[in-house]
Design an enzyme around this catalytic site. Structure first.
Site, PDB file in Angstrom:
ATOM      1  N   LYS A  52       0.830  -1.207   0.000  1.00  0.00           N
ATOM      2  CA  LYS A  52       0.000   0.000   0.000  1.00  0.00           C
ATOM      3  C   LYS A  52       0.865   1.258   0.000  1.00  0.00           C
ATOM      4  CE  LYS A  52      -2.136   1.357   3.742  1.00  0.00           C
ATOM      5  NZ  LYS A  52      -3.081   1.407   4.878  1.00  0.00           N
TER       6      LYS A  52
ATOM      7  N   ASP B 122      -6.729   1.627   1.105  1.00  0.00           N
ATOM      8  CA  ASP B 122      -6.751   1.774   2.556  1.00  0.00           C
ATOM      9  C   ASP B 122      -8.175   1.504   3.053  1.00  0.00           C
ATOM     10  OD1 ASP B 122      -8.206   3.986   1.806  1.00  0.00           O
ATOM     11  OD2 ASP B 122      -7.087   5.411   3.023  1.00  0.00           O
TER      12      ASP B 122
END
Length: 219
Positions: free
Chosen positions: A129, A147
């Site tokens: 991420k 997220d």
């Protein structure tokens, strides 16, 4: 070569409408993390795990004045870094990771942030991420970092439903029209952060309300 979507025409048209409206509402979306260089963004994103952008910005404003580069961060040292980011969750582990990634950037990348996912993910504290945030924001690569906000928005709206982060990311890469891919990451985060909130979504002021498939809309 253009991507060829396997989605039904109706879904493609809806997705174009979704991102057209998000673009109209915010033509140039940006991260809310404060930074002046690729290195500073990398550090800020590492610090932002399980923390708000606001809390990270409060800590990094004085930090980046003292340690704006990998070499300066190493000179600052882990103990002093811990003190400066003590208001952020998991600050001990994060301080260790920031020192470690700064060292590796100097040793392996001449102090520069690499534009390669594998090289980024090899740095301490940098997962998939975080790497995608840096690749998208700094290097303008059409990737999406999923997220909690993006995961929620993707499932609620029906844009990219999935049981886990990997499934949602894969679905987004298929669902987001190519012309919107570069900024999709920021549009979806901001939508989730300020409108499509976890406990009480503000559906009445959502720009894509009528395109959303969420069955429990709060109008």
């Amino acid at each position: 070569m253009k991507r060829k979507s396997a989605l039904p025409a109706r879904i493609r048209q809806r997705n174009v409408a979704i991102f057209s409206r998000l673009r109209e509402a915010n033509p140039q979306p940006k991260t809310e993390l404060e930074y002046a260089t690729p290195y500073q963004l990398l550090v800020a994103v590492v610090l932002s795990a399980q923390a708000t952008d606001r809390s990270v910005n409060i800590a990094t404003r004085p930090l980046f004045k003292l340690a704006p580069t990998p070499a300066a961060m190493l000179g600052l040292g882990e103990e002093r870094l811990r003190e400066m980011i003590g208001s952020i969750g998991l600050y001990r582990t994060k301080a260790k990771n920031v020192i470690g990634l700064s060292q590796l950037l100097l040793e392996c990348h001449a102090g520069e942030v690499p534009d390669d996912a594998a090289a980024l993910e090899a740095l301490p504290g940098v997962g998939h991420k975080t790497a995608n945030v840096v690749l998208n924001t700094i290097f303008h690569k059409p990737v999406i970092a999923v997220d909690t906000h993006i995961f929620r928005v993707s499932n609620r709206t029906g844009l990219a439903p999935g049981k886990d982060v990997k499934a949602v990311e894969a679905k987004l890469l298929e669902s987001v029209p190519a012309e919107f891919m570069l900024d999709a990451h920021h549009w979806l985060i901001l939508l989730g952060r300020y409108i499509c909130k976890a406990r009480k979504p503000e559906c009445g002021r959502c720009p894509i309300n009528d395109l959303c498939e969420y069955p429990d809309k709060l109008l």
